[in-house]
Design a protein around this motif. Structure first.
Motif, mmCIF file in Angstrom:
data_model
loop_
_atom_site.group_PDB
_atom_site.id
_atom_site.type_symbol
_atom_site.label_atom_id
_atom_site.label_comp_id
_atom_site.label_asym_id
_atom_site.label_seq_id
_atom_site.Cartn_x
_atom_site.Cartn_y
_atom_site.Cartn_z
ATOM 1 N N GLY A 20 34.423 51.865 50.546
ATOM 2 C CA GLY A 20 35.277 52.918 51.197
ATOM 3 C C GLY A 20 36.526 53.348 50.387
ATOM 4 O O GLY A 20 37.313 54.250 51.048
ATOM 5 N N GLY A 21 36.964 52.924 49.333
ATOM 6 C CA GLY A 21 37.992 53.245 48.311
ATOM 7 C C GLY A 21 37.726 54.825 47.893
ATOM 8 O O GLY A 21 36.604 55.539 48.078
ATOM 9 N N GLY A 22 38.708 55.376 47.416
ATOM 10 C CA GLY A 22 38.533 56.873 46.692
ATOM 11 C C GLY A 22 39.881 57.151 46.632
ATOM 12 O O GLY A 22 41.024 56.660 46.718
ATOM 13 N N LEU A 23 39.729 58.684 46.321
ATOM 14 C CA LEU A 23 41.178 59.441 46.003
ATOM 15 C C LEU A 23 41.322 60.149 47.357
ATOM 16 O O LEU A 23 40.541 60.806 47.943
ATOM 17 N N TRP A 40 43.141 41.193 53.594
ATOM 18 C CA TRP A 40 43.103 42.201 52.703
ATOM 19 C C TRP A 40 44.171 42.191 51.892
ATOM 20 O O TRP A 40 45.133 42.039 52.161
ATOM 21 N N PHE A 41 43.918 42.314 50.458
ATOM 22 C CA PHE A 41 44.965 42.077 49.259
ATOM 23 C C PHE A 41 44.877 43.498 48.526
ATOM 24 O O PHE A 41 43.822 44.101 48.334
ATOM 25 N N ARG A 42 46.100 43.833 47.922
ATOM 26 C CA ARG A 42 45.834 44.891 46.919
ATOM 27 C C ARG A 42 46.900 44.413 45.763
ATOM 28 O O ARG A 42 47.639 43.559 45.702
ATOM 29 N N THR A 89 48.633 53.007 46.353
ATOM 30 C CA THR A 89 47.589 52.928 45.191
ATOM 31 C C THR A 89 47.464 51.638 44.812
ATOM 32 O O THR A 89 48.302 50.781 44.310
ATOM 33 N N GLY A 90 46.018 51.354 44.564
ATOM 34 C CA GLY A 90 45.850 49.888 43.837
ATOM 35 C C GLY A 90 44.614 49.573 44.223
ATOM 36 O O GLY A 90 43.678 50.458 44.768
ATOM 37 N N VAL A 91 44.036 48.780 43.440
ATOM 38 C CA VAL A 91 42.584 47.778 43.849
ATOM 39 C C VAL A 91 42.852 46.955 44.959
ATOM 40 O O VAL A 91 43.724 46.057 45.286
ATOM 41 N N TYR A 92 41.926 47.260 46.243
ATOM 42 C CA TYR A 92 42.026 46.663 47.340
ATOM 43 C C TYR A 92 40.896 45.455 47.283
ATOM 44 O O TYR A 92 39.538 45.813 47.018
ATOM 45 N N TYR A 93 41.394 44.177 47.673
ATOM 46 C CA TYR A 93 39.999 43.078 47.728
ATOM 47 C C TYR A 93 40.091 42.811 49.030
ATOM 48 O O TYR A 93 41.298 42.637 49.913
ATOM 49 N N THR A 151 38.016 47.410 45.622
ATOM 50 C CA THR A 151 37.732 49.007 45.511
ATOM 51 C C THR A 151 38.873 49.827 45.409
ATOM 52 O O THR A 151 39.927 49.229 45.981
ATOM 53 N N GLN A 152 38.943 50.567 44.444
ATOM 54 C CA GLN A 152 40.009 51.532 43.967
ATOM 55 C C GLN A 152 40.522 52.380 45.101
ATOM 56 O O GLN A 152 39.749 53.016 45.755
ATOM 57 N N VAL A 153 41.652 52.531 45.510
ATOM 58 C CA VAL A 153 42.415 53.369 46.284
ATOM 59 C C VAL A 153 43.448 54.263 45.448
ATOM 60 O O VAL A 153 44.367 53.605 45.014
ATOM 61 N N THR A 154 43.141 55.412 45.371
ATOM 62 C CA THR A 154 44.391 56.251 44.771
ATOM 63 C C THR A 154 44.965 57.255 45.574
ATOM 64 O O THR A 154 44.149 57.891 46.064
ATOM 65 N N VAL A 155 46.254 57.216 45.919
ATOM 66 C CA VAL A 155 46.682 58.259 46.575
ATOM 67 C C VAL A 155 47.606 59.215 46.043
ATOM 68 O O VAL A 155 48.754 58.878 45.024
#
Length: 125
Positions: A8-11, A36-38, A91-95, A119-123
């Protein structure tokens, strides 16, 4: 063996929303507390949210309170993280991670036993 898989991650643009999923193919997620951690580049891993197994009580990190919601669907063996009003600091990698015991608060990462790959989340605009 329990394996956690995030998706579900993304830009996304600032102010936008995303929903992350954490799935366990073995079907044991319902029996454990899930967190959930980031982690952003150059920063320590940060606790975002967690949900207990006994009563589905939830706990959040201070930086996401009021914007993020954690929930679980035991029929789908999935835990979700709904993220609203995202900003660049998100923004970060979410675990997602599994803990052998309910903690009753947002416990630190070393209290968790099994981790997904992230999963990478980029804002960004």
């Amino acid at each position: 063996q329990v394996q956690l898989v995030e998706s579900g991650g993304g830009l996304v643009q600032p102010g936008g929303s995303l929903r992350l999923s954490c799935h366990d193919s073995v079907g044991t997620l319902k029996h454990f507390a899930i967190g959930w951690f980031r982690q952003a580049p150059g920063k320590e891993r940060e606790g975002v949210a967690c949900i207990m197994s006994s009563d589905n009580s939830t706990y959040y990190g201070d930086s996401v309170k009021g914007r993020f919601t954690i929930s679980r669907d035991n029929d789908k063996d999935t835990v979700y993280l709904r993220m609203n009003n995202l900003n660049a600091e998100d923004t970060g990698v979410y675990y997602c991670a599994l803990a052998g015991h309910d903690h009753g608060f947002m416990a630190p990462s070393d209290w968790y036993d099994v981790w997904g790959q992230g999963t990478q989340v980029t804002v960004s605009s």
